[in-house]
Design an enzyme around this catalytic site. Structure first.
Site, PDB file in Angstrom:
ATOM      1  N   ASP A  16       0.874  -1.164   0.000  1.00 31.84           N
ATOM      2  CA  ASP A  16       0.000   0.000   0.000  1.00 31.84           C
ATOM      3  C   ASP A  16       0.925   1.232   0.000  1.00 31.84           C
ATOM      4  OD1 ASP A  16      -2.345   1.677   0.520  1.00 31.84           O
ATOM      5  OD2 ASP A  16      -1.502   1.886   2.541  1.00 31.84           O
ATOM      6  N   ASP A  18      -0.134   5.145   0.776  1.00 28.39           N
ATOM      7  CA  ASP A  18      -0.354   6.193   1.788  1.00 28.39           C
ATOM      8  C   ASP A  18      -0.473   5.604   3.191  1.00 28.39           C
ATOM      9  OD1 ASP A  18      -1.134   8.904   0.173  1.00 28.39           O
ATOM     10  OD2 ASP A  18      -1.683   7.100  -0.932  1.00 28.39           O
ATOM     11  N   ASP A 195      -2.155  -0.118   5.923  1.00 29.25           N
ATOM     12  CA  ASP A 195      -2.427   0.585   7.183  1.00 29.25           C
ATOM     13  C   ASP A 195      -3.907   0.840   7.447  1.00 29.25           C
ATOM     14  OD1 ASP A 195      -2.499   2.538   5.014  1.00 29.25           O
ATOM     15  OD2 ASP A 195      -2.780   4.005   6.624  1.00 29.25           O
TER      16      ASP A 195
HETATM   17 MG    MG Z   1      -2.950   3.374   3.141  1.00 30.46          MG
END
Ligand code: MG
Length: 262
Positions: A16, A18, A195
């Site tokens: 991922d 960001d 996240d």
């Molecule tokens: Mg992310």
């Protein structure tokens, strides 16, 4: 906080962006990559012989801008679009006309609420409320209303200070599954780092495939490992590549063919 699995050269990497590779900024367009970030990703990409894909909520176009001049295998808009290792892009069908109408409604709502940010990614629509958290609940409500209007075929996806309207039936987990059926990913052990809520689909898939799921930051998760933040991810990846936590200068050490363990 933080444990991560010992490195293995036979991994396939799914990352991922960001909040995982890069630190989150006030608005998505303020997120930038530095030379050390692109160097890290390039190094990892060659280390695993191309078995690396970026798995993001951003569009592939947005991912390419962020990592310019790299054009890596990628899944964009939470898996709605995917560029395989040969560079072929596939977009899953979605109700285009209905999404256009919803886009106008949502844009008008955002314009009435200062601090909200509207992002039209083509197949998915996002409202970011990091700068106006007081409107978060209203943003969720308007997207749920739009989803109800549109009926079947779309769903609402929540995230960190963002809510999105996206075609249903595709997610990050399915994108990872698709990559894993193709070379150079096939036969490797999948590792996914993420996240946010949308990354849980990816964690489920790699858990099922006997891979490693790594959650970044706090929060309930089905991931089996955890790292504190994006800085910890970059340190960990640097160790995988260079065997030390120091970012190597250009012309410094060449990537080690057998990464050391953290
Ligand atoms: Mg992310």
């Amino acid at each position: 906080m933080g444990t991560a699995p010992p490195f293995d050269a036979r991994w396939a990497w799914f990352l991922d962006i960001d909040g995982t590779l890069l630190d989150i900024a006030a608005i998505p367009s303020a997120v930038k990559t530095g030379p050390s970030d692109t160097r890290l990703v390039t190094g990892l990409y060659s280390e695993c012989r191309g078995a690396l894909a970026l798995i993001s909520g951003r569009s592939i176009e947005g991912i390419d801008k962020l990592f310019y001049p790299l054009r890596l295998p990628a899944a964009g808009q939470h898996g709605i679009e995917r560029r395989d290792a040969k560079g072929r892009v596939r977009r899953h069908p979605f109700p285009e006309d209905a999404m256009r109408r919803a886009a106008e409604e949502i844009r008008a709502f955002v314009e009435r609420h200062e601090g909200l940010l509207f992002e039209d990614k083509g197949a998915s629509l996002a409202v970011h409320y990091r700068l106006a958290p007081q409107y978060g609940a209203a943003a969720h409500a308007i997207l749920h209303k739009a989803a109800q209007h549109l009926g079947e075929g779309v769903e609402v996806q929540g995230g960190k200070m963002v809510v999105e309207l996206k075609p249903s039936g595709q997610d990050k987990g399915l994108a990872i599954q698709e990559f894993m059926k193709e070379p150079p990913f096939r036969g490797r052990v999948p590792v996914f780092l993420g996240d946010d809520l949308t990354d849980e689909d990816g964690f489920h898939v790699v858990n099922r495939l006997g891979g490693h799921s790594v959650k970044i930051g706090s929060g309930v998760t089905s991931a089996r490992w955890r790292l504190r933040d994006a800085a910890a991810v970059r340190r960990w990846l640097s160790e995988a590549l260079y065997g030390s936590t120091k970012d190597p200068s250009p012309g410094g050490r060449t990537p080690s063919p057998s990464p050391s363990r953290p």
